[in-house]
Every structure is written in structure tokens, then in C-alpha cells.
Design a protein around this motif. Structure first.
Motif, PDB file in Angstrom:
ATOM      1  N   SER A  23      30.356  32.346  34.368  1.00  0.00           N
ATOM      2  CA  SER A  23      30.375  33.209  35.547  1.00  0.00           C
ATOM      3  C   SER A  23      31.012  32.498  36.747  1.00  0.00           C
ATOM      4  CB  SER A  23      28.954  33.649  35.888  1.00  0.00           C
ATOM      5  OG  SER A  23      28.940  34.396  37.064  1.00  0.00           O
ATOM      6  N   ALA A  24      30.613  31.255  36.960  1.00  0.00           N
ATOM      7  CA  ALA A  24      31.183  30.471  38.066  1.00  0.00           C
ATOM      8  C   ALA A  24      32.675  30.243  37.844  1.00  0.00           C
ATOM      9  CB  ALA A  24      30.456  29.144  38.206  1.00  0.00           C
ATOM     10  N   ALA A  25      33.060  29.961  36.598  1.00  0.00           N
ATOM     11  CA  ALA A  25      34.474  29.750  36.282  1.00  0.00           C
ATOM     12  C   ALA A  25      35.281  31.004  36.583  1.00  0.00           C
ATOM     13  CB  ALA A  25      34.632  29.350  34.817  1.00  0.00           C
ATOM     14  N   GLU A  26      34.754  32.159  36.230  1.00  0.00           N
ATOM     15  CA  GLU A  26      35.451  33.419  36.514  1.00  0.00           C
ATOM     16  C   GLU A  26      35.618  33.619  38.017  1.00  0.00           C
ATOM     17  OE1 GLU A  26      32.983  36.213  34.450  1.00  0.00           O
ATOM     18  OE2 GLU A  26      33.963  35.819  32.512  1.00  0.00           O
ATOM     19  N   ASP A  27      34.582  33.288  38.774  1.00  0.00           N
ATOM     20  CA  ASP A  27      34.654  33.416  40.229  1.00  0.00           C
ATOM     21  C   ASP A  27      35.675  32.449  40.826  1.00  0.00           C
ATOM     22  OD1 ASP A  27      32.734  35.410  40.203  1.00  0.00           O
ATOM     23  OD2 ASP A  27      31.081  34.069  40.740  1.00  0.00           O
ATOM     24  N   ILE A  28      35.696  31.238  40.330  1.00  0.00           N
ATOM     25  CA  ILE A  28      36.665  30.246  40.817  1.00  0.00           C
ATOM     26  C   ILE A  28      38.087  30.697  40.514  1.00  0.00           C
ATOM     27  CG2 ILE A  28      37.542  27.883  40.482  1.00  0.00           C
ATOM     28  CD1 ILE A  28      34.557  27.063  40.050  1.00  0.00           C
ATOM     29  N   LEU A  29      38.298  31.234  39.329  1.00  0.00           N
ATOM     30  CA  LEU A  29      39.631  31.697  38.947  1.00  0.00           C
ATOM     31  C   LEU A  29      40.079  32.904  39.767  1.00  0.00           C
ATOM     32  CD1 LEU A  29      39.398  31.200  35.099  1.00  0.00           C
ATOM     33  CD2 LEU A  29      40.808  29.904  36.708  1.00  0.00           C
ATOM     34  N   ALA A  30      39.134  33.634  40.340  1.00  0.00           N
ATOM     35  CA  ALA A  30      39.472  34.793  41.165  1.00  0.00           C
ATOM     36  C   ALA A  30      39.833  34.408  42.605  1.00  0.00           C
ATOM     37  CB  ALA A  30      38.307  35.782  41.171  1.00  0.00           C
ATOM     38  N   LEU A  31      39.563  33.163  42.989  1.00  0.00           N
ATOM     39  CA  LEU A  31      39.875  32.717  44.347  1.00  0.00           C
ATOM     40  C   LEU A  31      41.378  32.605  44.546  1.00  0.00           C
ATOM     41  CD1 LEU A  31      37.270  29.852  44.810  1.00  0.00           C
ATOM     42  CD2 LEU A  31      37.218  32.116  45.876  1.00  0.00           C
ATOM     43  N   GLY A  32      41.822  32.905  45.750  1.00  0.00           N
ATOM     44  CA  GLY A  32      43.239  32.747  46.068  1.00  0.00           C
ATOM     45  C   GLY A  32      43.490  33.018  47.540  1.00  0.00           C
ATOM     46  N   PHE A  33      44.698  32.778  47.962  1.00  0.00           N
ATOM     47  CA  PHE A  33      45.078  33.001  49.347  1.00  0.00           C
ATOM     48  C   PHE A  33      45.315  34.491  49.591  1.00  0.00           C
ATOM     49  CE2 PHE A  33      46.441  28.574  48.648  1.00  0.00           C
ATOM     50  CZ  PHE A  33      45.784  27.958  49.694  1.00  0.00           C
ATOM     51  N   SER A  34      45.010  34.929  50.812  1.00  0.00           N
ATOM     52  CA  SER A  34      45.244  36.320  51.189  1.00  0.00           C
ATOM     53  C   SER A  34      46.744  36.552  51.376  1.00  0.00           C
ATOM     54  CB  SER A  34      44.510  36.638  52.490  1.00  0.00           C
ATOM     55  OG  SER A  34      45.119  35.952  53.577  1.00  0.00           O
ATOM     56  N   ALA A  35      47.128  37.803  51.454  1.00  0.00           N
ATOM     57  CA  ALA A  35      48.535  38.140  51.685  1.00  0.00           C
ATOM     58  C   ALA A  35      49.023  37.545  53.010  1.00  0.00           C
ATOM     59  CB  ALA A  35      48.724  39.661  51.671  1.00  0.00           C
ATOM     60  N   GLU A  36      48.165  37.581  54.028  1.00  0.00           N
ATOM     61  CA  GLU A  36      48.540  37.025  55.333  1.00  0.00           C
ATOM     62  C   GLU A  36      48.740  35.515  55.250  1.00  0.00           C
ATOM     63  OE1 GLU A  36      45.733  38.973  54.889  1.00  0.00           O
ATOM     64  OE2 GLU A  36      46.550  40.834  55.714  1.00  0.00           O
ATOM     65  N   GLN A  37      47.871  34.849  54.489  1.00  0.00           N
ATOM     66  CA  GLN A  37      48.017  33.400  54.335  1.00  0.00           C
ATOM     67  C   GLN A  37      49.289  33.057  53.574  1.00  0.00           C
ATOM     68  OE1 GLN A  37      44.132  32.943  52.534  1.00  0.00           O
ATOM     69  NE2 GLN A  37      43.399  31.732  54.274  1.00  0.00           N
ATOM     70  N   LYS A  38      49.598  33.817  52.535  1.00  0.00           N
ATOM     71  CA  LYS A  38      50.827  33.574  51.770  1.00  0.00           C
ATOM     72  C   LYS A  38      52.059  33.778  52.656  1.00  0.00           C
ATOM     73  CE  LYS A  38      48.842  34.892  47.327  1.00  0.00           C
ATOM     74  NZ  LYS A  38      48.820  35.916  46.267  1.00  0.00           N
ATOM     75  N   GLU A  39      52.011  34.800  53.492  1.00  0.00           N
ATOM     76  CA  GLU A  39      53.118  35.052  54.411  1.00  0.00           C
ATOM     77  C   GLU A  39      53.273  33.897  55.392  1.00  0.00           C
ATOM     78  OE1 GLU A  39      54.124  38.347  57.818  1.00  0.00           O
ATOM     79  OE2 GLU A  39      53.168  39.046  55.965  1.00  0.00           O
ATOM     80  N   ARG A  40      52.149  33.402  55.903  1.00  0.00           N
ATOM     81  CA  ARG A  40      52.179  32.269  56.838  1.00  0.00           C
ATOM     82  C   ARG A  40      52.726  31.018  56.161  1.00  0.00           C
ATOM     83  NH1 ARG A  40      53.122  30.651  61.825  1.00  0.00           N
ATOM     84  NH2 ARG A  40      51.940  28.783  62.362  1.00  0.00           N
TER      85      ARG A  40
END
Length: 87
Positions: A23-40
Motif C-alpha cells: 500500500s505504501a509503495a503504491e502511494d509512493i509511486l503515485a507521488l509526482g510534481f504538479s503541472a504548475e511545478q513541471k511548468e516552472r
């Protein structure tokens, strides 16, 4: 970040104790940067390529790089945990 800090970080992260649950692994794999952060990050990378970064922007870009590296390491460990829990 200086090379010595990177070596220490890598060593500490590689030797963390503990088990990551599926469960924790699935949650970690779902983490990522937001669209605004990627744009920045894209904007900062473009400014870096053209040599136009201010010191504050350079610090910000280094923070994104550090967080991205940490996230990548954690997600790698999560993928390993997923293969161990599926066996």
C-alpha cells in the motif's frame, strides 16, 4: 548541492532500514510534481540553458533537482518492494 553531500545522501538512502508495504509503495509511486511545478521546472531549465538564472532561481532549480532525485530513489525502492510483495 556539493558532491560530498550527494555521496552522503546516497549512502544514507541506500542503507535505510524498514519494509515498504504494498500500500505504501503504491502511494509512493503515485507521488509526482504538479503541472504548475513541471511548468516552472521547464522555465528554469530554459533560463539555465540561456545563462539567465538569478541566484534565487538557481537555488530553486537546485531544490527541484534534489527533490526529484529523492523522489526517484524512493520510487525505485517502492518498485522493488512491489516485486517482493507480489511473490
Amino acid at each position: 548541492m556539493n558532491p560530498a553531500t550527494e555521496i552522503y545522501d546516497d549512502s544514507i538512502l541506500a542503507n535505510l532500514d524498514g519494509v515498504i508495504s504494498r500500500s505504501a509503495a503504491e502511494d509512493i509511486l503515485a507521488l509526482g510534481f504538479s503541472a504548475e511545478q513541471k511548468e516552472r521546472m521547464s522555465l528554469l531549465a530554459a533560463k539555465a540553458r540561456s545563462g539567465e538564472l538569478t541566484q534565487q532561481e538557481r537555488d530553486e532549480a537546485e531544490s527541484y533537482e534534489r527533490i526529484s532525485s529523492l523522489l526517484g530513489i524512493l520510487q525505485s525502492r517502492a518498485r522493488i518492494a512491489m516485486t517482493r510483495t507480489s511473490s
